[in-house]
Write a protein that holds these residues in place. Structure first.
Motif, PDB file in Angstrom:
ATOM      1  N   LYS A   6       0.844  -1.196   0.000  1.00  0.00           N
ATOM      2  CA  LYS A   6       0.000   0.000   0.000  1.00  0.00           C
ATOM      3  C   LYS A   6       0.881   1.249   0.000  1.00  0.00           C
ATOM      4  O   LYS A   6       2.017   1.235   0.481  1.00  0.00           O
ATOM      5  CB  LYS A   6      -0.924  -0.003   1.221  1.00  0.00           C
ATOM      6  CG  LYS A   6      -1.982  -1.103   1.175  1.00  0.00           C
ATOM      7  CD  LYS A   6      -3.009  -0.832   0.095  1.00  0.00           C
ATOM      8  CE  LYS A   6      -4.070  -1.923   0.079  1.00  0.00           C
ATOM      9  NZ  LYS A   6      -5.033  -1.738  -1.025  1.00  0.00           N
ATOM     10  N   GLY A  14      -6.687   7.053   2.330  1.00  0.00           N
ATOM     11  CA  GLY A  14      -7.594   6.932   1.186  1.00  0.00           C
ATOM     12  C   GLY A  14      -7.164   7.725  -0.037  1.00  0.00           C
ATOM     13  O   GLY A  14      -7.475   7.355  -1.170  1.00  0.00           O
ATOM     14  N   ASN A  35      -4.643   5.274  -1.744  1.00  0.00           N
ATOM     15  CA  ASN A  35      -4.965   3.870  -1.955  1.00  0.00           C
ATOM     16  C   ASN A  35      -6.443   3.696  -2.309  1.00  0.00           C
ATOM     17  O   ASN A  35      -7.255   4.573  -2.050  1.00  0.00           O
ATOM     18  CB  ASN A  35      -4.644   3.079  -0.679  1.00  0.00           C
ATOM     19  CG  ASN A  35      -3.153   3.100  -0.361  1.00  0.00           C
ATOM     20  OD1 ASN A  35      -2.351   2.495  -1.066  1.00  0.00           O
ATOM     21  ND2 ASN A  35      -2.785   3.828   0.677  1.00  0.00           N
ATOM     22  N   LYS A  36      -6.721   2.526  -2.845  1.00  0.00           N
ATOM     23  CA  LYS A  36      -8.105   2.226  -3.186  1.00  0.00           C
ATOM     24  C   LYS A  36      -8.662   1.144  -2.280  1.00  0.00           C
ATOM     25  O   LYS A  36      -7.915   0.209  -1.947  1.00  0.00           O
ATOM     26  CB  LYS A  36      -8.196   1.788  -4.650  1.00  0.00           C
ATOM     27  CG  LYS A  36      -8.182   3.007  -5.549  1.00  0.00           C
ATOM     28  CD  LYS A  36      -8.415   2.630  -6.991  1.00  0.00           C
ATOM     29  CE  LYS A  36      -8.404   3.914  -7.817  1.00  0.00           C
ATOM     30  NZ  LYS A  36      -7.928   3.709  -9.160  1.00  0.00           N
ATOM     31  N   PRO A  37      -9.902   1.181  -1.830  1.00  0.00           N
ATOM     32  CA  PRO A  37     -10.796   2.309  -2.054  1.00  0.00           C
ATOM     33  C   PRO A  37     -10.436   3.474  -1.132  1.00  0.00           C
ATOM     34  O   PRO A  37      -9.976   3.235  -0.025  1.00  0.00           O
ATOM     35  CB  PRO A  37     -12.160   1.738  -1.685  1.00  0.00           C
ATOM     36  CG  PRO A  37     -11.877   0.684  -0.681  1.00  0.00           C
ATOM     37  CD  PRO A  37     -10.533   0.118  -1.023  1.00  0.00           C
ATOM     38  N   GLY A  38     -10.686   4.674  -1.568  1.00  0.00           N
ATOM     39  CA  GLY A  38     -10.335   5.843  -0.788  1.00  0.00           C
ATOM     40  C   GLY A  38     -11.552   6.599  -0.293  1.00  0.00           C
ATOM     41  O   GLY A  38     -11.434   7.493   0.541  1.00  0.00           O
ATOM     42  N   ASP A  39     -12.681   6.197  -0.826  1.00  0.00           N
ATOM     43  CA  ASP A  39     -13.913   6.876  -0.436  1.00  0.00           C
ATOM     44  C   ASP A  39     -14.384   6.327   0.911  1.00  0.00           C
ATOM     45  O   ASP A  39     -14.378   5.108   1.120  1.00  0.00           O
ATOM     46  CB  ASP A  39     -14.959   6.598  -1.526  1.00  0.00           C
ATOM     47  CG  ASP A  39     -16.331   7.063  -1.107  1.00  0.00           C
ATOM     48  OD1 ASP A  39     -16.554   8.269  -1.156  1.00  0.00           O
ATOM     49  OD2 ASP A  39     -17.154   6.199  -0.707  1.00  0.00           O
ATOM     50  N   GLU A  77     -16.894   3.530   0.834  1.00  0.00           N
ATOM     51  CA  GLU A  77     -16.315   2.300   0.276  1.00  0.00           C
ATOM     52  C   GLU A  77     -15.368   1.637   1.286  1.00  0.00           C
ATOM     53  O   GLU A  77     -15.297   0.414   1.372  1.00  0.00           O
ATOM     54  CB  GLU A  77     -15.542   2.617  -1.022  1.00  0.00           C
ATOM     55  CG  GLU A  77     -16.422   3.057  -2.177  1.00  0.00           C
ATOM     56  CD  GLU A  77     -17.454   2.004  -2.580  1.00  0.00           C
ATOM     57  OE1 GLU A  77     -17.098   0.809  -2.598  1.00  0.00           O
ATOM     58  OE2 GLU A  77     -18.614   2.381  -2.833  1.00  0.00           O
TER      59      GLU A  77
END
Lengths: 272, 380
Positions: A141, A207, A210-214, A217
């Protein structure tokens, strides 16, 4: 909802500093709900924190509160608990605070089995300083100090706590807030060193890279990846890939440090 | 009945420190073993539980300092003991104790440095670290006893000053004082003045943990006594909560420093020998002070008007006391077991009006009276 736990907050210190979408407020809510359930006297309850986002929690709470130096919250707490064993001591730390700079204090508090309830707000990142990788950032990450992805392996906090001698270890998430409340209450009831790993989300510092960042989510991911201990027992190692267990991970009583020290006092006084 | 003469006891400096801590009412020790201070931990591990106190050997020096602060916040008089390398590690939380005004005593039995240095040899190399080791502008009290008996007295005094002014007090000894044995007659318990921290005289609803009550030292409630308040190492206002307000920052830091500056007479202790007509003043402290005393005697025999100015309190530095003594003085000789640390402060006070001559030894050996005598004769 908040009205039930309002009495534990220094309302004039709110709103808190945590970013929109951060999971820390949920964890703090779970912690105060647990204290409500336990019915602890505010005057006899101490909240100690280290340094970082999570550690600002102590300032918002109406107990005896101590905001210490980075990583040292457990060492300060050890002194408090030894001095006055009748006090209920909760220790709020972040993942970097607890496992990097505070790693030594963590394993030794666990080894001694001193009656403290450690709540580790684990958002996998150093949030307050703007998103550097912590010992609990998952491998590969990204972080501001790991622009190509971190090559370091991350700690499994629960395994670390168990191996070091903690007598109660639980894990919950910001999504599983109710479970978190139960775990913190159980941890506090355990006469010994208790660790509750509270998985949180940091949309701002973690966030963004990295994904997810929302935030929504990220919290959904907690739901998807978490497997209750009972259910995990039926899954193969392969099926558990990318998942983690939640619930009571370890609950094995052992003699508690300050109680044992009382025996030392009795022995010393008998000899004197 | 024949009277039995009390011959006192043969005691080591470290033993005297432990005895002094118990006499002052210490109920908590947390620390980490390190030569040449370890005897203090060993003795207190045995003695504290006898008086209902607590001892814990922590995982490191940093934790030792932290636990001491925690125990003090919960109401116990607390002490830790270390030497140079450990003292370096303690600086972080020493600053925290200064900032949060939590009383505690930190013993540093100095050994040769830098780094792990010379573990079993004396030095006075941590004098400036005692003053400036932790970051930021901060006040500190440091006492440097010169004998076993004085170690006992200084330890009691350290606790008393710490509790009264809500500040960590550093006991700066050295390997000679720590390990040397002397016959001492300790005072009886009723002869010892023991100071307790000032408690709030208001109810919890009107208690502000860091509000000045005109003395510069806010009353301190213990955790668990019904006064719920916040303690933080961040700069805080009188409520105890962090503040970025420039006025409040200044007000807080001024009070932190002024509580010592306004009470300098009570804090500063100096032992003077033959100072009345002294033309040559030897400025020495700690174990070197002993050699200096002997040197003064020798010099007087030779007809040289020498005197000894021996500060027991080295921080705050006895500026005024020394200033008052400079009239008629031809030279100040400053022997130290370092490359020249406190001599800088002496020079500041002398301000070029009186020559200041350093005498330094940093090979792990105590400066002898003969060396001091020779230096004085060389100066004359």
């Amino acid at each position: 909802m908040f009205s039930q736990i309002e009495e534990y907050y220094r309302l004039e210190k709110l709103p808190h500093i945590w970013c929109p979408g951060c999971g820390h407020g949920i964890i703090l809510g779970a912690m105060t709900r647990a204290i409500k359930e336990l019915g602890y006297d505010q005057n006899k309850t101490v909240v100690v924190s280290g340094i970082g986002c999570s550690s600002r929690a102590s300032g918002y709470l109406d107990f005896n509160t101590l905001h210490t130096t980075h990583g040292r919250a457990l060492a300060f707490s050890t002194g408090i608990k030894m001095a006055r064993p009748e006090l209920k001591v909760f220790v709020v730390m972040g993942d970097g605070d607890c496992t990097a700079i505070g790693g030594n204090h963590f394993i030794h508090a666990a080894r001694r089995n001193i009656d403290l309830t450690a709540i580790v707000f684990n958002n996998n990142i150093y949030g307050m300083t703007g998103g550097q990788y912590s010992p609990m950032t998952p491998q590969a990450k990204k972080a501001t100090t790991a622009p190509y992805g971190t090559i370091e392996r991350s700690f499994d906090l629960s395994q670390l706590a168990i191996a070091s001698g903690a007598t109660f270890v639980g894990r919950g998430t910001a999504y599983h807030a109710k479970l978190l409340t139960q775990l913190i209450a159980k941890g506090a009831r355990n006469k010994g060193f208790s660790v509750v790993e509270a998985i949180s989300q940091c949309p701002t510092s973690y966030g963004r890279k990295n994904k997810p960042g929302d935030p929504a989510e990220m919290i959904k991911l907690q739901k998807q990846q978490a497997v209750k201990v009972s259910a995990a027992a039926r899954l193969t190692e392969e099926q558990m890939q990318g998942k983690f267990t939640i619930g009571v991970l370890h609950d094995t009583p052992a003699p508690e440090y300050t109680e044992t020290y009382e025996q030392v006092i009795r022995r010393a006084q008998a000899k004197a | 009945m024949t009277e039995v003469k009390d011959l006192g006891v043969l005691m080591q400096g470290n033993e005297a420190c432990a005895a002094g801590a118990l006499a002052a009412g210490a109920k908590f020790f947390a620390g980490y073993p390190i030569t040449p201070s370890t005897e203090v931990a060993e003795i207190l591990a045995a003695e504290l539980p006898k008086v209902g106190g607590k001892f814990i050997q922590m995982e490191d020096e940093i934790a030792g300092m932290a636990a001491v602060i925690g125990a003090s916040l919960a109401g116990l008089k607390s002490i830790t003991a270390t030497s140079g390398p450990g003292f370096s590690l303690k600086q972080e939380n020493l600053g925290f104790a200064i900032m949060t005004e939590v009383p505690c005593v930190v013993l540093n039995v100095q050994r040769g440095g830098p780094s792990t240095g010379v573990p079993t040899a004396p030095a006075q190399g941590d004098v400036m670290q005692a003053r400036w080791g932790t970051h930021g502008d901060h006040p500190i009290i440091t006492l440097a006893p010169a004998s076993v008996k004085e170690t006992f007295e200084a330890t009691v005094k350290a606790f008393n000053l710490s509790e009264k002014f809500r500040i960590p007090v550093i006991l700066l000894m050295d390997e000679v004082i720590g390990h040397m044995r002397e016959r001492v007659q300790l005072p009886r318990a009723e002869e010892i003045e023991v100071v307790e921290r000032k408690k709030p005289d208001v109810g919890p609803e009107s208690y502000y943990a860091y509000k000045d009550d005109e003395t510069g030292v806010p009353p301190m409630a213990n955790f668990g006594d019904g006064y719920r308040y916040h303690v933080t190492g961040l700069v805080h206002d009188e409520t105890g909560f962090p503040s970025n307000n420039p006025e409040r920052i200044k007000k807080f830091l001024d009070r932190l420093h002024n509580k010592l500056a306004d009470n300098a007479d009570e804090i500063i202790m100096v032992d003077e020998t033959e100072m009345e007509d002294a033309e040559i003043v030897i400025f020495a402290y700690g174990s070197v002070g002993r050699s200096a005393k002997k040197a003064v005697k020798e010099l007087r025999k030779k007809g040289i008007k020498a005197g000894l100015f021996r500060p027991i309190t080295i921080w705050p530095f006895p500026v005024e006391r020394l200033k008052q003594r400079l009239g008629g003085v031809k030279a100040l000789v400053v022997p130290e077991m370092n490359m020249g640390q406190l001599v800088g402060e002496v020079e500041r006070v002398a301000a070029g009006k009186v020559p200041v001559i350093p005498l330094n030894r940093y090979d792990g050996e105590l400066i002898t009276p003969a060396e001091i005598v020779a230096k004085v004769q060389e100066v004359l």
